[in-house]
Design an enzyme around this catalytic site. Structure first.
Site, PDB file in Angstrom:
ATOM      1  N   TYR D  50      -4.409   3.906 -10.102  1.00 57.50           N
ATOM      2  CA  TYR D  50      -3.734   2.969 -11.004  1.00 57.50           C
ATOM      3  C   TYR D  50      -4.778   2.154 -11.749  1.00 57.50           C
ATOM      4  O   TYR D  50      -5.887   1.944 -11.259  1.00 57.50           O
ATOM      5  CB  TYR D  50      -2.800   2.053 -10.208  1.00 57.50           C
ATOM      6  CG  TYR D  50      -1.572   2.762  -9.666  1.00 57.50           C
ATOM      7  CD1 TYR D  50      -0.366   2.726 -10.360  1.00 57.50           C
ATOM      8  CD2 TYR D  50      -1.622   3.470  -8.470  1.00 57.50           C
ATOM      9  CE1 TYR D  50       0.764   3.376  -9.872  1.00 57.50           C
ATOM     10  CE2 TYR D  50      -0.497   4.126  -7.972  1.00 57.50           C
ATOM     11  CZ  TYR D  50       0.696   4.074  -8.679  1.00 57.50           C
ATOM     12  OH  TYR D  50       1.816   4.718  -8.192  1.00 57.50           O
ATOM     13  N   GLU D  51      -4.425   1.703 -12.948  1.00 54.98           N
ATOM     14  CA  GLU D  51      -5.420   1.036 -13.795  1.00 54.98           C
ATOM     15  C   GLU D  51      -5.881  -0.296 -13.218  1.00 54.98           C
ATOM     16  O   GLU D  51      -6.860  -0.874 -13.688  1.00 54.98           O
ATOM     17  CB  GLU D  51      -4.874   0.858 -15.214  1.00 54.98           C
ATOM     18  CG  GLU D  51      -3.637   0.014 -15.309  1.00 54.98           C
ATOM     19  CD  GLU D  51      -2.899   0.237 -16.629  1.00 54.98           C
ATOM     20  OE1 GLU D  51      -3.124   1.267 -17.286  1.00 54.98           O
ATOM     21  OE2 GLU D  51      -2.094  -0.631 -16.992  1.00 54.98           O
ATOM     22  N   SER D  52      -5.236  -0.760 -12.161  1.00 57.10           N
ATOM     23  CA  SER D  52      -5.692  -1.974 -11.486  1.00 57.10           C
ATOM     24  C   SER D  52      -6.963  -1.711 -10.680  1.00 57.10           C
ATOM     25  O   SER D  52      -7.505  -2.628 -10.063  1.00 57.10           O
ATOM     26  CB  SER D  52      -4.592  -2.482 -10.553  1.00 57.10           C
ATOM     27  OG  SER D  52      -4.169  -1.444  -9.683  1.00 57.10           O
ATOM     28  N   GLY D  53      -7.432  -0.479 -10.658  1.00 58.53           N
ATOM     29  CA  GLY D  53      -8.672  -0.165  -9.956  1.00 58.53           C
ATOM     30  C   GLY D  53      -8.458   0.404  -8.569  1.00 58.53           C
ATOM     31  O   GLY D  53      -9.406   0.634  -7.825  1.00 58.53           O
TER      32      GLY D  53
END
Lengths: 269, 255, 269, 255
Positions: D50-53
């Site tokens: 996910y783009e949250s890392g």
């Protein structure tokens, strides 16, 4: 998915003559065991990449594995010169060694660019020094401010080799302490090898740990003590006496050859 | 007691330059010894940063390399090498850079790369490492090295790090964000760049040293500042602290 | 050295009308308490910077604090639109809002460039999209390969504001869990404010923790619960019901005004 | 039982596209639901990013946002947002990008920014977020959205993410490193880019749907593949797994 294989298999599988190989580990977790395996397998014409070529690169250079060195600081930390490196540079023995010389900042940025799949990195550096003539640098203008900045070509090794504390049985790698440019060296490389002190069932979280998921690593090989004489945070200390002894061993071609025979060529992998 | 060596005077004089609380990017060797002496004496709040990514290291033993385990264990935080150079050094956060060198010229440019010709060197030195960008980006840079005609030269064999380049305006033209070299501490005295000419000028001599000696030990016609002062000799506390700085090795000689 | 002060003092001290202010926290550790203090102090003409403007920016925009929004995704995660943001954009109410729109990748790179004191960042992005017309992007050529890449202007906020789990009494900050772009937002900014759940004697190491040393932070203020309705890893959960309720509250100008009066203006700092 | 909704068919069809072991960069909403369904059925080794890392997240509950705490708690590792986009996505390590959109055109270009004019929008959408670079850099990109003339349009109001641009050769000219959109999964069927023209073509219809219906629900003259096949209906196991996917909310409705 990283395969867990023997060091011998891993090096045979991943490293060919003429490859550009980065063995990283910034004063900590230096992959000596992997370097020795490269010597045992008699690799030639390697481009050796490393911010701080020290004893392990002195050994690879002194045994004639390298045609070129890409680096930013080459010495025996706390002791002095690397005599095999100096003899290759100063007298072309055993083979001439081409140098590509960076600063730490430039080389770290070049690895980061490689890891990010960019062809170059931008930094405030090199200006006014004599380094640009000996490195892969150019000047670039900021499209917004017009400032002139240095650009360095991304480093994309054929093989990135590092040593870590441990991996799990799926090949996920965990390392902690000073982590240097190891993540970048692995992610910038086309193939990668991680030697580890041990393989465990579970990677217990550790403060400051860097994780390399198995799917970005080509191979994991167990090499207990594989960073000696450098240290492994939480496992063993730096063998400072050895670094000092190396100064004497490496000053003399024969003493060096004897040491390599005894401790590398005739030693088990 | 009050006997001390020129080496000790140099280390003490260098340490005195570091103000408490300063964020200091430290090179290994003489700079690290001086910075740790400062921490042990007047500057306990000095933040030591090593290029291995250790920020706020508080070593009990004098590090042998810029990446000793003790630096990581005692640091406030450890970051990657790309980060220490980009976010921290290039980021403009470092007050003082502390460097050694093999050669220095009148404009405080430094050589730590090679003696002789690059392609056919007389002596191949380790190279720049962190120095070029430390000299470029720190708010000020301190240089510590022993003074002789071999080290203080008319012309560098290789320019690894920029002090003041060709003189006034060079740093600005090169786009270097840091302030440049503020002082050069040697075993004979101290030099500082002249505010107008940027040329290194003798500003201090250590006790028992004459200006003539220093001029003699310098490879260019060294200018001597009008108000030349003599360094205060090392105090008891400074000497004690300095002499109790030991590497792990020195504490417990290994086999 | 960060001073440990009250949130009210910190905001009064650090943020002026017209400043470019970045409140960061990527779905986690969102500095709501600091946002509310900005509203209470009636800041105007702010350029609000944030990858993911969500409820707290909806509140700042709806109360007329902002003249410009720099962002890459503006919504109520898992719920839908930000109605105050939409009304500002679609109807200029309560004041018109200028937009500078990025992608996450571009904005993250712009923060990283700011933290590194570079005037721009390079990335593989924006090509072929309609975004460049609405952002600070340009094209740049690799001096080594000739490839065309996107350049984005570095973000250098006047003030960076984040929320963290805790700080020690010297003002050293520790945060963990999803860390987003918080380190970059603080390091890229001229001044910075960190609100924390608590101040402790010792910062026990925590896996995955980011440390911001006191000497790179301007001020630390205690704001327990200061990230609500977002969450604080290890302290409290996300208040998902509130995010859903916000959809109704924010649809109606009066309901919004009432909510702000009751929960922000008349609430203690 | 074998009753299922078009929504369920869409989620199941999308999940089937994800091969086990693939590294998948997941957008929130429909993509996340489909990716987690794949993990719960045939692709347990699928690596969700996910783009949250959060890398290798294994949520038990369906995330409400791309940064739910559970994603971090169950991840193999969590990296910063600059790193997830630079070293991981741009680094070329991601096999599959999974996106939704508000509009799509015949060349699989996507709009998630605005409906109407940018400066005087009819509907201001959240914006690109991670989508532009996901569509640019992943080895392949899957798109999932409900099919209608409002969503499948002749001309996008805004091009947020590039599928095949203006057609053959566009991606190469733009220097996009990823492979582009490989399939578009809707509530009516599936579309895939024609190997020559890159134009989205109807390749599958879901049971009970006719090609005419799909053409009718498309804002451009939709081409229908010769060997049009019908999707296998959701199996019991797929439906069970899909229906047991719940957000924390759905499990324990909050106050």
């Amino acid at each position: 998915m990283a395969e867990i294989v023997s060091l011998e298999e891993a090096v045979a599988e991943l490293v060919s003559d003429g490859d550009a190989v980065a063995l990283e580990g910034f004063t900590h977790l230096i992959p000596h065991a992997a370097g020795h395996e490269l010597i045992r397998q008699g690799r030639r014409d390697l481009t050796l990449i490393r911010l701080t070529p020290d004893v392990v690169y002195d050994q690879l250079i002194g045994t004639g594995c390298a045609a070129k060195l890409v680096f930013s600081w080459g010495g025996n930390p706390g002791v002095g010169s690397l005599h095999r490196l100096r003899e290759a540079v100063e007298h072309g023995w055993p083979v001439p060694l081409e140098l590509e010389e960076h600063s730490h900042a430039g080389m770290a940025a070049a690895y980061a660019a490689g890891a990010a799949n960019l062809p170059f990195a931008v930094l405030r550096g090199y200006a006014g020094t004599d380094l640009p003539a000996h490195t892969q640098a150019a000047w670039i203008e900021c499209p917004f401010t017009g400032e002139r900045l240095a650009a360095v070509r991304a480093l994309r090794p054929d093989v990135g080799i590092i040593h870590a504390q441990r991996a799990d049985r799926d090949g996920n790698v965990q390392l902690w302490g000073i982590s240097g440019v190891q993540k970048e060296a692995v992610l910038a490389a086309a193939r990668s090898l991680v030697t580890v002190e041990e393989v465990v069932d579970e990677l217990e979280p550790v403060p400051g740990a860097v994780i390399l998921p198995t799917w970005v690593v080509s191979a994991v090989a167990v090499a207990a003590g594989g960073a000696h004489p450098s240290y492994v945070h939480g496992y063993y200390e730096r063998d400072n006496a050895f670094y000092r002894r190396w100064d004497g061993i490496s000053r003399d071609r024969d003493a060096f050859a004897d040491w390599i025979r005894e401790h590398v060529l005739e030693a088990a992998g | 007691m009050n006997g001390y060596t020129a080496e000790e005077m140099m280390a003490v004089a260098a340490a005195r330059k570091l103000r408490d609380g300063a964020a200091c990017f430290v090179g290994i060797g003489l700079p690290s010894r001086a910075a740790n002496l400062a921490r042990a004496t007047h500057a306990p709040g000095c933040v030591l940063i090593y290029e291995s990514g250790t920020i706020g290291a508080k070593p009990l033993n004098l590090p042998l390399s810029i990446g000793d385990g003790e630096l990581a264990e005692t640091a406030d935080t450890v970051v990657s090498v790309p980060e220490i150079f980009s976010y921290w050094l290039q980021g403009g956060r470092i007050d003082v850079g502390f460097l050694g060198a093999a050669q220095i010229d009148r404009y405080a440019n430094l050589n730590s790369t090679v003696i002789g010709d690059y392609d056919h060197p007389r002596v191949r030195l380790p190279g720049g490492g962190g120095a070029p960008e430390i000299a470029a980006s720190c708010k000020e840079t301190l240089v510590i090295l022993r003074q002789s005609r071999r080290t203080f030269v008319e012309t560098l064999d290789f320019r690894t790090s920029v002090g003041f380049g060709e003189g006034p305006g060079s740093r600005e033209r090169l786009g270097l964000t840091g302030g440049g070299v503020s002082a050069v501490i040697t075993d004979l005295g101290e030099l500082a760049p002249d505010p107008e000419s940027c040329e290194l000028t003798l500003t201090r001599i250590h006790p028992g040293v004459t200006a003539e000696q220093v001029v003699e030990a310098t490879g260019w016609p060294l200018r001597v500042a009008a108000g030349l002062v003599t360094s205060t000799p090392p105090g008891e506390r400074e000497l004690e602290a300095l002499r109790s700085l030991r590497t792990v090795e020195e504490r417990e000689p290994a086999g």
